[in-house]
Design an enzyme around this catalytic site. Structure first.
Site, short mmCIF file in Angstrom:
data_model
loop_
_atom_site.label_atom_id
_atom_site.label_comp_id
_atom_site.label_asym_id
_atom_site.label_seq_id
_atom_site.Cartn_x
_atom_site.Cartn_y
_atom_site.Cartn_z
N GLU A 132 0.83 -1.19 0.00
CA GLU A 132 0.00 0.00 0.00
C GLU A 132 0.86 1.24 0.00
O GLU A 132 1.97 1.26 0.55
CB GLU A 132 -0.89 0.01 1.25
CG GLU A 132 -2.12 -0.83 1.03
CD GLU A 132 -2.58 -1.52 2.27
OE1 GLU A 132 -1.74 -1.86 3.13
OE2 GLU A 132 -3.79 -1.73 2.38
N CYS A 182 3.21 8.56 1.50
CA CYS A 182 3.67 7.67 2.56
C CYS A 182 3.98 6.33 1.88
O CYS A 182 3.07 5.66 1.40
CB CYS A 182 2.55 7.54 3.59
SG CYS A 182 2.89 6.32 4.86
N CYS A 233 6.68 -7.03 7.45
CA CYS A 233 7.73 -6.47 8.30
C CYS A 233 8.10 -7.51 9.36
O CYS A 233 7.22 -8.14 9.95
CB CYS A 233 7.25 -5.19 8.97
SG CYS A 233 8.50 -4.43 10.03
N CYS A 277 5.72 -5.31 15.72
CA CYS A 277 5.27 -4.56 16.90
C CYS A 277 3.82 -4.95 17.20
O CYS A 277 3.03 -5.20 16.29
CB CYS A 277 5.35 -3.06 16.62
SG CYS A 277 7.01 -2.54 16.16
N CYS A 300 0.74 -3.04 15.41
CA CYS A 300 0.79 -2.70 13.99
C CYS A 300 0.26 -3.82 13.10
O CYS A 300 0.64 -4.98 13.25
CB CYS A 300 2.23 -2.37 13.61
SG CYS A 300 2.51 -2.13 11.86
N SER A 312 11.31 6.76 8.88
CA SER A 312 10.85 6.39 10.23
C SER A 312 11.34 4.99 10.56
O SER A 312 11.22 4.07 9.75
CB SER A 312 9.32 6.43 10.26
OG SER A 312 8.84 5.94 11.49
N SER A 315 10.40 5.69 16.14
CA SER A 315 9.19 5.18 16.79
C SER A 315 9.56 4.74 18.20
O SER A 315 9.93 3.59 18.42
CB SER A 315 8.64 3.99 15.99
OG SER A 315 8.19 4.42 14.74
N LEU A 316 9.45 5.67 19.13
CA LEU A 316 9.86 5.36 20.50
C LEU A 316 8.71 4.69 21.25
O LEU A 316 8.85 3.59 21.76
CB LEU A 316 10.32 6.64 21.20
CG LEU A 316 11.02 6.43 22.54
CD1 LEU A 316 12.35 5.70 22.37
CD2 LEU A 316 11.26 7.78 23.24
N ASN A 369 -4.39 4.17 16.42
CA ASN A 369 -5.46 3.84 15.48
C ASN A 369 -5.80 2.37 15.63
O ASN A 369 -4.92 1.52 15.54
CB ASN A 369 -4.99 4.06 14.03
CG ASN A 369 -4.82 5.54 13.73
OD1 ASN A 369 -5.68 6.35 14.04
ND2 ASN A 369 -3.68 5.88 13.15
N CYS A 409 -1.89 5.43 10.15
CA CYS A 409 -0.68 4.76 10.64
C CYS A 409 -1.00 3.41 11.23
O CYS A 409 -1.91 3.28 12.05
CB CYS A 409 -0.04 5.57 11.76
SG CYS A 409 0.49 7.17 11.26
#
Ligand code: SAH
Ligand code: SF4
Length: 338
Positions: free
Chosen positions: A90, A105, A112, A116, A119, A189, A212-213, A288, A331
């Site tokens: 995407e 974006c 990935c 996480c 996500c 990022s 991304s903390l 989100n 996101c």
């Protein structure tokens, strides 16, 4: 058949040489591809008809298909693209109120490996890296489809860009030279891959590095991101300070706010402490929802309270505008499935 999208000027010159045309023709093709959004060779109207016919025998503009296109009520457009091997990713176009800015974006990998907990992309696991042409093709597709020129690119789609660094750097170079997008309008990022952050410091990267903390302490971060066990916050801080020192650039800290998990007053204080000696801005991202977990989005009130507390520590803090939630383009909602 050669694919023209993704070719550098010197590679286009090889084609014009083969067809016994001047190098100036290569420059024209280059501009049609990167700046003037030609969809087909016939769109390149300042090339002679005969030359276009010859070119069509050996080349096409692109081999990537738009599989699905969705437009959000806020104007955000999400594309599902299909590469020739059938893999899909995407890519999202965002228009902020300042209409002059069009931000793409882009995805850097199919799936990935970092996985996480919050996500949607991570849930698919890692499938493959995208090569640099496949990365820039996302921006070209947006430009061809909308007829608009993208002004900013953020590597915040699917994938961990620093685990595909070579292709990401090559894509950034092309965004810079061929698309004429300034280095400072590019943002990478990362979930915090320390050796690669050090590498970017050595390269003196002038684009924006976003981290991304998402947590103020090791204990909380581990719950959200398993990468914390490999690259922990203490070492990450050293890498960030080194990065700032080498590049002179200010870092963006991304902090996902999840209700009752990392959005408390205590968390804001601890975060301010962690960041106090790092040159950075903070971007708060209210969570989100994705189907795979039961985290909740905090109320606007608690987002504002968190923001105020951090601002008191002297940081510049922004809250990320939510874009395209109605089409799952926000996101963390990109899964690459049709
Ligand atoms: N892999 C890179 C870049 C892609 S993710 C990275 O993790 O930084 C882009 C941003 O969206 C990251 O800050 C990521 O943590 C955030 N994100 C992921 N899932 C989210 C969700 N469900 N809600 C809000 N932001 C999310
Ligand atoms: Fe990968 Fe980033 Fe999603 Fe984590 S947030 S799983 S690093 S894409």
């Amino acid at each position: 058949m050669q694919v023209l999208s993704g070719l550098r000027l010197n590679e286009l010159e090889k084609i014009t040489d083969e067809l016994h045309q001047s190098k100036f023709r290569a420059r024209q093709i280059h501009n049609w591809i990167y700046l003037k959004s030609a969809k087909t060779i016939d769109d390149m109207t300042d090339l002679s008809k005969a030359f276009r016919e010859d070119l069509k025998k050996i080349a096409v503009v692109t081999d990537v298909k738009i599989k699905v296109k969705q437009t959000s009520a806020d104007g955000t457009i999400k594309y599902l693209l299909e590469y020739p091997d059938g893999e899909c990713v995407e890519t999202v176009l965002m228009r902020f109120d300042n209409r002059a800015n069009l931000t793409a974006c882009v995805s850097s990998q199919v799936g990935c490996a970092v996985n996480c907990s919050f996500c949607a992309t991570g849930k698919r696991g890692f499938i493959r890296n995208l090569n640099y042409k496949e990365i820039i093709e996302q921006v070209l597709t947006i430009q061809r489809d909308t007829g608009l020129k993208v002004t900013n690119v953020v590597f915040m789609g699917q994938g961990e860009p620093l685990l595909n660094l070579e292709n990401v750097l090559k894509a950034m170079e092309i965004f810079n030279d061929s698309f004429q997008i300034g280095q400072r309008r590019l943002t990478v990022s990362t979930s915090g891959i320390i050796p690669q952050i050090n590498k970017l410091a050595e390269l003196d990267m002038q684009s924006t590095l976003a981290i991304s903390l998402h947590a103020p302490t090791h204990e909380i971060r581990r719950k959200l991101m398993q990468i914390e066990d490999k690259y922990n916050m203490r070492d990450l801080k050293l890498a960030l300070k080194n990065y700032v020192e080498k590049t002179g650039r200010r870092i963006t800290i991304e902090y996902l706010l999840i209700k009752d998990l990392n959005d408390t007053t205590e968390c804001a204080k601890l975060l301010a402490e962690y960041l106090h000696d790092i040159k950075c801005n903070v971007n708060l991202i209210p969570y989100n929802p994705t189907a795979q977990n039961d985290y909740e989005r905090p109320s606007n009130n608690s987002v504002m309270k968190f923001k105020c507390l951090l601002e008191h520590s002297g940081k510049k803090v922004t809250v990320r505008l939510e874009r395209g939630t109605d089409i799952d383009a926000a996101c963390g909602q990109l899964s690459g499935k049709s």
